[in-house]
Design a protein around this motif. Structure first.
Motif, PDB file in Angstrom:
ATOM      1  N   ASN A 127      -1.295  11.274  23.902  1.00 47.76           N
ATOM      2  CA  ASN A 127      -0.056  10.834  23.237  1.00 47.76           C
ATOM      3  C   ASN A 127       0.045  11.354  21.796  1.00 47.76           C
ATOM      4  OD1 ASN A 127       0.736   9.312  25.544  1.00 47.76           O
ATOM      5  ND2 ASN A 127      -0.636   7.661  24.895  1.00 47.76           N
ATOM      6  N   LYS A 128      -0.582  12.490  21.550  1.00 48.48           N
ATOM      7  CA  LYS A 128      -0.494  13.134  20.250  1.00 48.48           C
ATOM      8  C   LYS A 128       0.010  14.563  20.413  1.00 48.48           C
ATOM      9  CE  LYS A 128      -3.769  10.540  17.429  1.00 48.48           C
ATOM     10  NZ  LYS A 128      -3.881   9.373  18.304  1.00 48.48           N
ATOM     11  N   THR A 129       0.366  15.172  19.280  1.00 43.54           N
ATOM     12  CA  THR A 129       0.785  16.563  19.252  1.00 43.54           C
ATOM     13  C   THR A 129      -0.356  17.400  18.706  1.00 43.54           C
ATOM     14  OG1 THR A 129       3.065  15.889  18.856  1.00 43.54           O
ATOM     15  CG2 THR A 129       2.515  18.169  18.359  1.00 43.54           C
ATOM     16  N   ALA A 130      -0.601  18.564  19.324  1.00 42.33           N
ATOM     17  CA  ALA A 130      -1.766  19.371  18.946  1.00 42.33           C
ATOM     18  C   ALA A 130      -1.462  20.844  19.156  1.00 42.33           C
ATOM     19  CB  ALA A 130      -2.988  18.954  19.758  1.00 42.33           C
ATOM     20  N   THR A 131      -2.394  21.680  18.693  1.00 42.30           N
ATOM     21  CA  THR A 131      -2.316  23.113  18.956  1.00 42.30           C
ATOM     22  C   THR A 131      -3.726  23.642  19.177  1.00 42.30           C
ATOM     23  OG1 THR A 131      -1.284  25.180  18.236  1.00 42.30           O
ATOM     24  CG2 THR A 131      -2.476  23.917  16.556  1.00 42.30           C
ATOM     25  N   THR A 132      -3.814  24.910  19.570  1.00 42.30           N
ATOM     26  CA  THR A 132      -5.099  25.542  19.823  1.00 42.30           C
ATOM     27  C   THR A 132      -4.924  27.062  19.772  1.00 42.30           C
ATOM     28  OG1 THR A 132      -6.988  25.605  21.357  1.00 42.30           O
ATOM     29  CG2 THR A 132      -4.811  25.566  22.347  1.00 42.30           C
TER      30      THR A 132
END
Length: 302
Positions: A127-132
């Protein structure tokens, strides 16, 4: 006794240090961890390395690393950091994920590149926003559908979780975390010391109420100070504006030195001395005093 402005107390936290655990796995990408390690060490953080065991690991088939601690012996950390390069060795290992989940009172989670998969597997990105890393974006989105994955951002700050894109982006994310904890001035000082002169403050996505840049980016009188001034030993110093940082630098004998904004007309230099600009009756800057010797007025020449 020199008074300190209340706003200065809020935005300059140079003595705030944290213990940060770098989890490293065999095959870890060198710059993924080495860049942030440089940033955090310059900021005065206590950095230590952890791996599943204390066996020597090999980074990119080049660099041999002996971890400081095994999982069982690792001390408590304020911040947990994870990095790419063979990250599947960690996020597909139940013992590693169990260790991550059992860590208590963690203030921040930080990942670079595919280190985000370790956080995702541990449930921290739910339920979070992320990147990679750019080649792993689709995989993170597919494997962890409860995480919103952004595909064109340098880093994402979702409160106590900061994920960054690959490799060099970890430096930006680390500087951002330093800015959150110690204030923008200290992050800018670290960027200066490591000669990372391409840093754009606030370039990532902030999904949090804590914005360490807003106060500084809103300062609108910095161009008042531009010009050439007297300096010691018959030298002159030129004050120049850096639009990318919304900040000023002192150019002396061909070298730039940052001046850190404290409040109107007052700055701090890298040597720790305060510079207080003086204005004439018309409100124009006419010179400056240094806290090194407040009796001397260095006049503005043009």
């Amino acid at each position: 006794m020199e008074l300190i402005d209340k706003k200065e107390l809020e935005i300059n936290h140079e003595n705030t240090t944290k213990k940060i655990a770098f989890y490293l796995q065999d095959g870890v990408e060198i710059l993924d961890f080495a860049g942030p390690m440089e940033v955090f060490s310059y900021a005065g953080f206590e950095v230590f390395t952890v791996s599943k065991t204390r066996d020597t690991i090999l980074s990119q088939g080049i660099l041999k690393i002996v971890p400081d601690y095994s999982l069982q012996a690792a001390p408590k950390a304020d911040i947990l950091a994870f990095f790419g390069g063979n990250a599947s060795r960690a996020y597909q290992d139940n013992e590693v994920i169990d260790w991550v989940q059992k860590q208590e009172n963690i203030e921040y989670y930080f990942s670079v590149c595919t280190g985000a998969f370790i956080l995702a597997e541990a449930g921290i990105l739910e339920n979070k926003t992320a990147t990679t890393f750019h080649t792993a974006l689709n995989g993170l989105e597919k494997d962890y559908p409860k995480t919103e994955v952004l595909k064109d951002v340098r880093y994402v700050d979702h409160g106590n979780v900061i994920t960054t894109a690959g490799i060099s982006a970890g430096i930006d994310g680390a500087l951002h975390l330093v800015a959150k904890i110690q204030g923008f001035n200290n992050a800018r000082k670290v960027a200066y010391y490591i000669e990372y002169d391409k840093w754009t403050p606030g370039e990532g996505l902030l999904l949090t109420d804590i914005d360490p840049y807003h106060y500084f980016m809103e300062v609108d009188n910095l161009k008042d100070y531009l010009g050439t001034y007297e300096f010691d030993n018959g030298l002159n110093v030129e004050v120049k504006f850096n639009e990318r940082e919304n900040s000023i630098y002192a150019l002396l004998e061909g070298q730039n030195y940052p001046l850190f904004y404290l409040n109107k007309d007052t700055f701090k230099g890298v040597n720790g001395y305060q510079v207080r600009f003086q204005r004439d009756l018309n409100g124009s800057v006419s010179g400056y005093h240094s806290s090194e010797d407040k009796t001397i007025l260095y006049k503005k020449l043009n």
